[in-house]
Design an enzyme around this catalytic site. Structure first.
Site, PDB file in Angstrom:
ATOM      1  N   LYS A 195      -2.598  11.239 -19.212  1.00  0.00           N
ATOM      2  CA  LYS A 195      -3.464  12.204 -18.524  1.00  0.00           C
ATOM      3  C   LYS A 195      -2.674  12.873 -17.412  1.00  0.00           C
ATOM      4  O   LYS A 195      -2.297  12.221 -16.446  1.00  0.00           O
ATOM      5  CB  LYS A 195      -4.704  11.532 -17.924  1.00  0.00           C
ATOM      6  CG  LYS A 195      -5.688  12.602 -17.423  1.00  0.00           C
ATOM      7  CD  LYS A 195      -6.634  12.110 -16.357  1.00  0.00           C
ATOM      8  CE  LYS A 195      -6.095  12.226 -14.967  1.00  0.00           C
ATOM      9  NZ  LYS A 195      -5.934  13.586 -14.453  1.00  0.00           N
ATOM     10  N   GLY A 247       0.938   8.111  -8.216  1.00  0.00           N
ATOM     11  CA  GLY A 247       0.017   8.899  -7.401  1.00  0.00           C
ATOM     12  C   GLY A 247      -0.188   8.253  -6.045  1.00  0.00           C
ATOM     13  O   GLY A 247       0.678   7.508  -5.560  1.00  0.00           O
ATOM     14  N   SER A 248      -1.329   8.487  -5.482  1.00  0.00           N
ATOM     15  CA  SER A 248      -1.574   8.001  -4.118  1.00  0.00           C
ATOM     16  C   SER A 248      -1.828   6.485  -4.114  1.00  0.00           C
ATOM     17  O   SER A 248      -2.304   5.922  -5.097  1.00  0.00           O
ATOM     18  CB  SER A 248      -2.800   8.711  -3.535  1.00  0.00           C
ATOM     19  OG  SER A 248      -3.930   8.426  -4.331  1.00  0.00           O
ATOM     20  N   THR A 249      -1.537   5.859  -2.988  1.00  0.00           N
ATOM     21  CA  THR A 249      -1.762   4.419  -2.844  1.00  0.00           C
ATOM     22  C   THR A 249      -3.253   4.117  -2.984  1.00  0.00           C
ATOM     23  O   THR A 249      -3.633   3.112  -3.580  1.00  0.00           O
ATOM     24  CB  THR A 249      -1.204   3.942  -1.487  1.00  0.00           C
ATOM     25  OG1 THR A 249       0.217   4.144  -1.526  1.00  0.00           O
ATOM     26  CG2 THR A 249      -1.484   2.474  -1.219  1.00  0.00           C
ATOM     27  N   GLY A 252      -4.063   4.115  -6.588  1.00  0.00           N
ATOM     28  CA  GLY A 252      -3.348   2.974  -7.178  1.00  0.00           C
ATOM     29  C   GLY A 252      -4.109   1.676  -6.943  1.00  0.00           C
ATOM     30  O   GLY A 252      -4.281   0.850  -7.852  1.00  0.00           O
ATOM     31  N   CYS A 303       7.112  11.611  -3.331  1.00  0.00           N
ATOM     32  CA  CYS A 303       6.684  10.287  -2.867  1.00  0.00           C
ATOM     33  C   CYS A 303       7.757   9.597  -2.036  1.00  0.00           C
ATOM     34  O   CYS A 303       7.464   8.855  -1.115  1.00  0.00           O
ATOM     35  CB  CYS A 303       6.297   9.417  -4.052  1.00  0.00           C
ATOM     36  SG  CYS A 303       7.552   9.353  -5.328  1.00  0.00           S
ATOM     37  N   GLU A 400       1.652   9.115   4.974  1.00  0.00           N
ATOM     38  CA  GLU A 400       2.306  10.095   4.113  1.00  0.00           C
ATOM     39  C   GLU A 400       1.635  11.451   4.309  1.00  0.00           C
ATOM     40  O   GLU A 400       0.412  11.561   4.214  1.00  0.00           O
ATOM     41  CB  GLU A 400       2.126   9.633   2.663  1.00  0.00           C
ATOM     42  CG  GLU A 400       2.867  10.449   1.654  1.00  0.00           C
ATOM     43  CD  GLU A 400       2.753   9.855   0.250  1.00  0.00           C
ATOM     44  OE1 GLU A 400       1.650   9.457  -0.148  1.00  0.00           O
ATOM     45  OE2 GLU A 400       3.784   9.787  -0.437  1.00  0.00           O
TER      46      GLU A 400
END
Ligand code: NDP
Length: 807
Positions: A195, A247-249, A252, A303, A400
């Site tokens: 995806k 992707g983002s923490t 995740g 990242c 971030e």
């Protein structure tokens, strides 16, 4: 003549800037040919576009195409197709699979110009980057992994594919992330459902067309476009054996939680706040140039961006001046202009987020320097930004930004640099700039990050693993370590059941408070000392004949907290030499051997004498076995096709919380200890509930074998309760659970507090007596994490050049 010279010089100085535009005609023609509407790619064909959303060009706001949003039935269709295809795909021989990967590399190469433009149109990143960095790296990934496909059967004899891989990628490097995911998965014999990010689906769709073009067997690659909801459907599918996410923490962690206890493999490549450290002896001009790549590559939407600059105090003003001068030369604008350094931010909401974080830092007292940029007002442009006068507690320093924003910090000594660098929950990458190789190689192991670049930054290659420590995630992409992520040990799901020690499971325990007669309670072992249970609770241990043996302490939250503190204070075990560790482990084996009769007698209370003897003998052998591995789990030197070598070093995970097995209780306990200690980890271990006696008394062997206090901590009690506390404790780096399956979901779910690495396996059905069992072999590999240290040779090249010139 003189006058003419002057006029040329004048002309040169006053010459206006002219754009050098890459043509977007071919990409737009392709969009038109498809009526700017796209469906999913499932089972080798495109579905009819439905439930569509719009994708636009972030540099000018113009409409590009309509993309379908995948729903549950699309995902289910893709799963059915991928499951069937995977069987056929994995039954092809290695060479056949390799040829398909090779064909993909070639066809991407042939279409690279169009792909570069399409990526720039949809993402907003400069054509210079898509053309010269992203697409060549994509091609390299498919070539490299065609190689792995070819030799897979030789190099991974004990492994098999995970099956179907569900893959979710972000928008910052759309096609590159696709290649990082699809190439290794296919090479290892899996099929995939990928995806792409909602904002950047076009190159993934074009890639699907290329799969069709080369005749890739249907169903091996499925692309389902959509948003977070589509991603949620994907991760929830039972028939998917592995999820790979970048992707983002935040997302995740959500994925870890949703997949907890489902038996899926998981790779998380998440955010970071990577330090970029410049020492006073560095080649400052090179460092500043490296910094441009570190933070302004891809508009800082990277990242592993070097977003936290740490400069040695004595050169801080000089470095600041040079950065500001360089920032003024950065060209921001139309990303299709070949001379542009920075293009557009992905979308308005990301642009707003960056702006808010910068203004917030100003309110907190930081100083903001930005260059003037003149860009299309409809585009999402943000200027290169430098933030000084910062404090470590500021959000801009900790979090971030995912934009072109650099924060400036200073340090005095190397130790202080390490402290500041590690003062973050992340651990993705770090850049170290110094002309002193001793200093660089001393710093590299001390920084908690998965990738270290020495005198370089943002270097990637298919042969080199990439991935983080701590909340930057786990698992690696690239290199041999990346292939393991798409394999599982053979026979992992059908381990041999061992019944030899079934007697021990009949042992009864009775929970109650200790009575007031002579205290026979077995104590805990914390920080190298015997400790009474904090709560004062214990249970009676009854032998196989129903006789009372002793009382065993019942640990609580406070006991675990104390043990975690001790384990964290004993970090020197992780940095001592492997030879020293082996000496201590041989000493443990020697001392256990001396007391063999005593330990057999302890086990005989619960099992038949002959079984007790087998178990103690195997435990002694096991300590020898893992002592042998202390200095043999070698890393590698990866061969990237640039002037750098990469040391892939195996580092300890840190503090492991382990729940031992009820089956073969002493042997499993010793195996877990041996595995963890051999690679430099410290442990808090919960022994078998039913038969903990030999394990609890093992402290006496530890005490006489030079094991530093805090390296091993033993707490008895309820595996459910103690496992829960260990799983949520942020001072624990990894959880190994060999207890009942009923706890796996909770343990994995709670591990998200600091994103611990988890390993769960049903200890009762494991063959603990066999060191060669796939699970134990895999666990040895999982007792370390790989750090890739890039060592740049440019200096060497200069030396060689100098020699050549002199001659
Ligand atoms: P996300 O982490 O939200 O998105 C990454 C991918 O996950 C996308 O494909 C996204 O789909 C998908 N996704 C989102 N929610 C779920 C879910 N619940 N279940 C399954 N899949 C999901 O990143 P964003 O794009 O929203 O960016 C937000 C922030 O994340 C950025 O500001 C940046 O700080 C950070 N980020 C970090 C990246 C990295 O590489 N470390 C990459 C991208 C962002 P969709 O695109 O449709 O939302």
């Amino acid at each position: 003549m003189r006058g003419q010279d002057l006029s040329i010089a004048k002309e040169f100085k006053e010459m206006g800037y002219g754009e050098a535009l890459e043509s977007d005609a071919a990409a737009l023609e392709w969009l038109e040919k498809n009526k700017r509407k796209f469906g999913h790619f499932i089972d080798g064909k495109f579905t009819k576009p439905s439930n569509t959303f719009k994708t636009t060009n972030p540099a000018n706001g113009k409409f590009l195409a309509e993309i379908s949003k995948g729903n549950l039935s699309d995902i289910k269709l893709a799963v059915t197709s991928a499951v069937a295809a995977q069987k056929r795909w994995s039954s092809l021989n290695s060479h056949e699979r390799a040829k398909y990967l090779y064909a993909l590399a070639r066809v991407i190469q042939k279409n690279s110009r169009l792909l570069a433009v399409l990526e720039t149109l949809e993402n907003g990143k400069s054509i210079r980057e898509t053309r010269d960095i992203d697409i060549p790296l994509v091609v390299r990934h498919f070539y490299h992994h065609a190689g792995w496909a070819e030799i897979l059967h030789e190099e991974f004899k004990d492994y098999e594919p995970v099956g179907v891989a569900g893959q979710i990628i972000p928008w910052n490097f759309p096609l590159l992330m696709l290649s990082w995911k699809i190439a290794p998965a296919l090479a290892a014999g899996n099929s995939v459902i990928l995806k792409p990010a909602e904002t950047t689906s076009l190159t993934a769709i074009y890639f699907a067309k290329l799969c069709e073009m080369i005749g890739l067997p249907k169903g091996v690659v499925n692309i389902v476009t959509g948003d977070g909801e589509t991603g949620e459907h994907l991760i929830s599918q039972d028939k998917i054996g592995k999820i790979a996410f970048t992707g983002s923490t935040e997302v995740g962690k959500r994925i870890r939680k949703k997949t907890a206890g489902k038996g899926k493999k998981l790779t998380l490549e998440l955010g970071g706040k990577s330090p970029f450290i410049i020492f006073d002896d560095a080649d400052i001009d090179s460092a500043v140039e490296g910094l441009v790549d570190a933070i302004w590559l891809n508009q800082g939407e990277v990242c592993c961006a070097g977003s936290r600059l740490l400069v040695q105090e004595s050169i801080s003003e000089k470095v600041k001046r040079k950065i500001v001068a360089r920032m003024k030369k950065l060209r921001v604008g139309n990303p299709l202009d070949k001379s542009v350094d920075m293009g557009a931010i992905i979308n308005q909401s990301q642009l707003k987020k960056i702006g808010q974080m910068v203004s917030e830092s100003e309110k907190e007292g930081a100083k903001v320097f930005q260059t003037n940029i003149k860009c299309d007002a409809k585009g999402c442009f943000y200027p290169p930004t430098l933030i000084t006068d910062t404090e470590p507690s500021m959000e801009i320093v900790r979090e971030e930004v995912f934009g072109p924003v650099l924060v400036f910090l200073t340090f005095r000594t190397p130790n202080e640099a390490v402290e500041i660098a590690n003062n973050t929950q992340y651990g993705l990458a770090a850049s170290i700039w110094t002309e002193n190789i001793n200093l660089a190689l001393d710093m590299a192991p001390k920084i908690k990050a998965g990738v270290i670049w020495i005198n370089s930054s943002n270097m990637f290659d298919a042969a080199v693993g990439f991935g983080g420590y701590r909340e930057s995630g786990y698992g690696r992409e690239g290199g041999k370590e990346g292939i393991f992520e798409y394999l599982k040990p053979k026979g992992h799901n059908s381990p041999k059941k061992v019944n030899r020690f079934k007697e021990s499971r009949k042992v009864k325990t009775l929970d109650q408070t200790a009575d007031s007669s002579i205290d026979q309670t077995r104590k805990f072992y914390i920080g190298g000392k015997q400790v009474r249970p904090d709560g004062g609770y214990s249970s009676k241990l009854i032998d196989k004949n129903g006789n009372f043996v002793t009382e065993v302490g019942l640990g609580n939250r406070k006991d675990i907290r104390d043990a975690v503190e001790s384990a964290n204070l004993s970090s020197s075990w992780s940095t001592t030499t492997s030879h020293n560790r082996s000496q201590v482990m041989y000493y443990l084996a020697e001392n256990l051997s001396k007391r063999k009769a005593e330990f057999c007698a302890k086990l005989e209370l619960f099992v038949e004498p002959k079984d007790a003897e087998i178990e103690v003998n195997l435990a002694i052998e096991r300590l020898f076995y893992y002592a042998a591995w202390t200095d043999k789990l070698d890393g590698a030197v990866h061969q990237a096709p640039i002037r750098a070598n990469t040391l892939a070093i195996n580092e300890p995970l840190g503090v492991i919380g382990a729940i031992s097995s009820e089956s073969e209780p002493f042997l499993s306990f010793i195996t877990i200890l041996g595995l963890a200690l051999s690679q430099g980890n410290r442990v808090i271990i919960i022994p078998s509930r039913a038969n903990p006696l030999a394990c609890l008394d093992f402290y006496q062997v530890i005490d006489t074998s030079d094991v530093p206090g805090g390296v091993v901590n033993i707490i008895s009690g309820s595996p459910g309760e103690l496992g829960k506390v260990l799983s949520e404790h942020s001072g624990v780096d990894a959880i190994w659970h060999f207890g009942s399956k009923k706890y796996f979901s909770e343990v994995e779910s709670l591990s998200i507090s600091n994103l611990k690495q988890t390993y769960v396996s049903d200890g009762e059905s494991m063959d603990w007596s066999n060191t060669q069992s796939p699970v134990l072999k895999e666990l040895l590999r999982r007792s370390v994490q790989v750090k890739n240290i890039w060592i740049w040779w440019e200096v060497l090249r200069y030396c060689l050049l100098a020699i050549l010139i002199q001659n």
